[in-house]
Design a protein around this motif. Sequence first.
Motif, PDB file in Angstrom:
ATOM      1  N   PRO A   1     -32.870  29.087 -54.490  1.00 46.97           N
ATOM      2  CA  PRO A   1     -31.566  28.457 -54.178  1.00 46.97           C
ATOM      3  C   PRO A   1     -30.532  28.699 -55.274  1.00 46.97           C
ATOM      4  O   PRO A   1     -29.358  28.937 -54.976  1.00 46.97           O
ATOM      5  N   GLU A   2     -30.972  28.644 -56.542  1.00 46.88           N
ATOM      6  CA  GLU A   2     -30.038  28.885 -57.648  1.00 46.88           C
ATOM      7  C   GLU A   2     -29.538  30.329 -57.640  1.00 46.88           C
ATOM      8  O   GLU A   2     -28.344  30.583 -57.847  1.00 46.88           O
ATOM      9  N   LEU A   3     -30.444  31.270 -57.400  1.00 49.28           N
ATOM     10  CA  LEU A   3     -30.054  32.678 -57.362  1.00 49.28           C
ATOM     11  C   LEU A   3     -29.079  32.938 -56.223  1.00 49.28           C
ATOM     12  O   LEU A   3     -28.080  33.655 -56.393  1.00 49.28           O
ATOM     13  N   ALA A   4     -29.349  32.357 -55.066  1.00 47.58           N
ATOM     14  CA  ALA A   4     -28.469  32.553 -53.913  1.00 47.58           C
ATOM     15  C   ALA A   4     -27.073  31.998 -54.206  1.00 47.58           C
ATOM     16  O   ALA A   4     -26.053  32.635 -53.900  1.00 47.58           O
ATOM     17  N   ALA A   5     -27.016  30.816 -54.819  1.00 47.79           N
ATOM     18  CA  ALA A   5     -25.725  30.212 -55.125  1.00 47.79           C
ATOM     19  C   ALA A   5     -24.976  31.040 -56.162  1.00 47.79           C
ATOM     20  O   ALA A   5     -23.752  31.261 -56.043  1.00 47.79           O
TER      21      ALA A   5
END
Length: 293
Positions: free
Chosen positions: A53-57
Motif C-alpha cells: 500500500p505504501e509503494l502504491a501510494a
Amino acid sequence: MTPPRNPLRLAYGTNGLADLRLDDALGLLADLGYDGVCLTLDHMHLDPLAPAPELAARTRHTARRLESLGLAVAVETGARYVLDPRRKHHPTLLDPDPGARAARTELLLTAVRIAADLGATAVHCFSGRTPPGTGPEEAWKRLAEAVTPVLEAARSAEVPLAVEPEPGHLLADLAGFHRLRTDLGDPGGLGLTLDIGHCQCLEPEPPADCVRAAAPWLRHVQIEDMRRGVHEHLPFGEGEIDFPPVLAALHEAGYGGLVGVELPRDSHAGPALAEASLAFLREAERAAGGAPC
C-alpha cells in the motif's frame, strides 16, 4: 548536416542526487530545464521493497509530481544495496541459489509495475557478474531463464525492457546483448540500454559507431565521460569521449527515448553537476548540428 526537428530528450539520474529528497530532485531537474529523470528505485527515493500500500501510494504521488513538472521518466534498477545490505548488486540473475535469483527477478517485476504506473519510457536491468565456480554456459542459461518472466511482464505492461551491458558482468558488451537476444529467440520486446561511457571503456568501436550498431534495439541511453579501459563514471570533460559525434549519431538513429546523465559517485555535488551537465550536452548537441541555438 540538416538539423533534426527536435533536440534530444535529456535526463539526469537520481542515483547522482541521492542526498536530495525525490520531490526536491524532480523539482531541481525541471527548474534546470531537463526533459526527464532516470529514477533508480532505492530506499532514499522510491523504495521498491516498501509495503504494497505504501509503494502504491508513493508511486501515485510520484506520477502526479512528474506530470505536474512535465518530466518523462525511465525506471532504473541499479541500486547498490537494495536487496543485500552487505554485498553490492546482490543477489543477481546469475546467483547459484534459485531463491536468490528469484529475489532479483521479483525486484525487476516490481520495477516493471512501477514503470507502467509512471508511464515510463523504459525499465532497465543488467545481468550481474558470473559467480565463482559457474561456467559461462550455465551462467547464460540462468540469465535467459531469470529474465524471461520480466520480459513477458514488460510486454504485457507495454513498457520496453532495456538490458544494459555492464563492464565486468556476464553481459558486458554489445556482443553479450546479442548473445542473450539469440538465446531468447530474438524476442521483439527485448531492448538495449546503451551506456556511452561503457562504449568508450571497452567496446572495440568508437561510441558513435556503437550507437549506430545498436540503433535497432536502442530503448534507453545513459551518458557520462569515461576513459579507455577504466570503468569510472566521470563528469563531462574529464574523460576522453568526443560527444558531438555521439549525439549526432543518436539523432541520425531517430532515437526518441531519454538520454540520462549517470554520475552515481558524485551525489555530493549533484545539483551543480546536473546544471553543468545540461549546459555541456546542449552545447555538444549544437556543435553536432542537432539542437537550435
